[in-house]
Design an enzyme around this catalytic site. Structure first.
Site, short mmCIF file in Angstrom:
data_model
loop_
_atom_site.label_atom_id
_atom_site.label_comp_id
_atom_site.label_asym_id
_atom_site.label_seq_id
_atom_site.Cartn_x
_atom_site.Cartn_y
_atom_site.Cartn_z
N ASN A 1 -2.47 -13.27 4.46
CA ASN A 1 -2.01 -14.52 5.12
C ASN A 1 -3.17 -14.66 6.46
O ASN A 1 -2.85 -13.65 7.42
CB ASN A 1 -0.72 -14.54 5.72
CG ASN A 1 -0.22 -15.78 6.58
OD1 ASN A 1 -1.10 -16.58 6.57
ND2 ASN A 1 0.70 -15.56 7.18
N LYS B 1 -3.43 -16.93 8.74
CA LYS B 1 -2.74 -17.65 9.70
C LYS B 1 -3.83 -18.65 10.30
O LYS B 1 -4.51 -19.05 9.60
CB LYS B 1 -2.20 -16.85 10.72
CG LYS B 1 -1.20 -15.79 10.13
CD LYS B 1 -0.48 -14.93 11.13
CE LYS B 1 0.58 -13.93 10.59
NZ LYS B 1 1.37 -13.19 11.68
N HIS C 1 7.73 -18.93 6.72
CA HIS C 1 7.11 -17.75 7.53
C HIS C 1 8.07 -17.62 8.98
O HIS C 1 8.36 -18.70 9.66
CB HIS C 1 5.81 -17.88 7.74
CG HIS C 1 5.09 -16.55 8.28
ND1 HIS C 1 5.14 -16.55 9.69
CD2 HIS C 1 4.40 -15.56 7.81
CE1 HIS C 1 4.46 -15.15 9.86
NE2 HIS C 1 4.00 -14.61 8.80
N GLU D 1 6.80 -17.44 11.83
CA GLU D 1 6.34 -18.21 12.90
C GLU D 1 6.61 -19.43 12.69
O GLU D 1 6.66 -20.41 13.80
CB GLU D 1 4.82 -18.01 12.88
CG GLU D 1 4.52 -16.47 13.27
CD GLU D 1 3.17 -15.96 12.88
OE1 GLU D 1 2.81 -14.74 13.12
OE2 GLU D 1 2.38 -16.55 11.98
N GLU E 1 10.05 -9.84 6.20
CA GLU E 1 9.14 -9.66 7.48
C GLU E 1 10.01 -9.38 8.74
O GLU E 1 10.50 -10.49 9.24
CB GLU E 1 8.04 -10.56 7.72
CG GLU E 1 8.61 -12.10 7.37
CD GLU E 1 7.76 -13.20 7.69
OE1 GLU E 1 6.51 -13.04 7.69
OE2 GLU E 1 8.26 -14.18 8.08
N GLY F 1 2.50 -7.94 13.73
CA GLY F 1 1.45 -8.13 14.47
C GLY F 1 1.56 -7.09 15.58
O GLY F 1 0.60 -7.19 16.58
N SER G 1 2.83 -5.61 9.89
CA SER G 1 2.03 -4.57 10.32
C SER G 1 1.50 -3.69 9.35
O SER G 1 1.55 -2.50 9.40
CB SER G 1 2.57 -3.95 11.50
OG SER G 1 2.50 -4.80 12.67
#
Length: 245
Positions: free
Chosen positions: A10, A12, A93, A95, A163, A169, A208
Site C-alpha cells: 500500500n 498510500k 483502512h 487511516e 492492522e 508506521g 510495520s
C-alpha cells in the site's frame, strides 16, 4: 488447510511516475515466487501507468466509492478504478476510518461494490492502542469484522487485513502470540458468519511489516500474508517480504 500467501503493498499518498520503476523489480520477484500472490495498491493517479508498466502484476486502488457513478466529487468508483487497470482495492483502512470517519456499514458497501465489479476486496480491521490497553482489542476487531464483511463474502474475492492501528508506521509490532490470537479470533468470527468458507479466507497482517520480521510473522498460525506500507515503496525493501512468504 493450506492457503496461498498474499503479500500486498500500500503506497498510500506516496509515489510518482518516476517511482513506478520500482514496480519492475517487484514484478520480477512476483514472477520468480510463483507460490505467492503479490499486489500493489498505488494512488489513483498512478493506477493506469502502473498497470501499463507491469501488466502481469496485480495493481489496485487504495479506496473506492460504493456507487458506480454520480455526483461524488473527488471519489473513485469501482468502474473507474477497474477501467484504469485496478483488479482490487483496499477498503476500510484504519487511516480512512479515523481521518474520514468511515463506518463499518460504509466499508461493507464498498466491498460489495468491488464484488459486483468483479474485483477483489481487502477489508481492513484493527484496534487503537487505547482499545488494546483497555483489554477491548479482540471485541473491537471481531465487531469490525462482523460489521464490515460484505454479504456473500468468499475466499476467491475477499481477504481480511488485521492492522493494529498503533503498529502502523511506528516500528512497533505485536508479539507473534498476540498476532496469532487475534487472527484466530477473526477466523472463529468468520466461521460463525460464513461457515466453511472461513477456513479458506486469507487473513493478512499489517503493521510495520519489514524484511526483518516478515518470516516470523508470515509463518504464524492463521497469518496468510501481509499488508505492507512503507516497505512496499521500493523493491529492495519489499522483495525480501515476498521471499519470506
Amino acid at each position: 488447510m493450506t492457503r496461498r500467501k498474499l503479500v500486498a503493498g500500500n503506497w498510500k499518498m506516496n509515489g510518482s511516475l518516476a517511482a513506478l520503476a520500482e514496480l519492475e523489480g517487484i514484478a520480477a520477484a512476483a514472477a520468480a515466487h510463483t507460490d505467492v500472490d503479490v499486489a500493489i495498491a498505488v494512488p489513483a493517479t498512478l493506477i493506469a501507468a502502473a498497470h501499463a508498466r507491469v501488466p502481469a502484476l496485480a495493481i489496485g486502488a487504495q479506496d473506492v466509492h460504493p456507487a458506480e457513478k454520480g455526483a461524488y466529487t473527488g471519489c473513485i468508483s469501482t468502474t473507474l478504478a477497474k477501467e484504469a487497470g485496478a483488479s482490487f482495492s483496499i477498503v476500510g483502512h484504519s487511516e480512512r476510518r479515523a481521518d474520514q470517519n468511515e463506518s463499518d456499514v460504509l466499508v461493507k458497501a464498498k466491498a460489495e461494490a468491488l464484488h459486483k465489479a468483479g474485483m477483489m476486496a481487502i477489508v481492513c480491521v484493527g484496534e487503537t492502542l487505547e482499545q488494546r490497553d483497555a483489554g477491548d482489542a479482540e471485541a473491537v476487531v471481531t465487531a469490525q469484522v462482523a460489521g464490515s464483511l460484505p454479504d456473500g463474502a468468499a475466499p476467491d474475492w475477499c481477504a481480511i487485513a488485521y492492522e493494529p492501528v498503533w503498529a502502523i508506521g511506528t516500528g512497533r509490532t505485536p508479539t507473534v502470540a498476540d498476532v496469532a490470537a487475534m487472527h484466530g479470533a477473526i477466523r472463529a468470527t468468520l466461521r460463525d458468519l460464513i461457515g466453511e468458507g472461513a477456513d479458506a479466507m486469507r487473513l493478512l497482517y499489517g503493521g510495520s511489516v519489514s524484511g526483518a520480521n516478515a518470516a516470523e510473522l508470515l509463518h504464524t498460525a492463521d497469518v496468510d500474508g501481509a499488508l505492507v506500507g512503507g516497505a512496499s515503496l521500493t523493491a529492495a525493501a519489499f522483495v525480501p517480504i515476498i521471499a519470506a512468504a
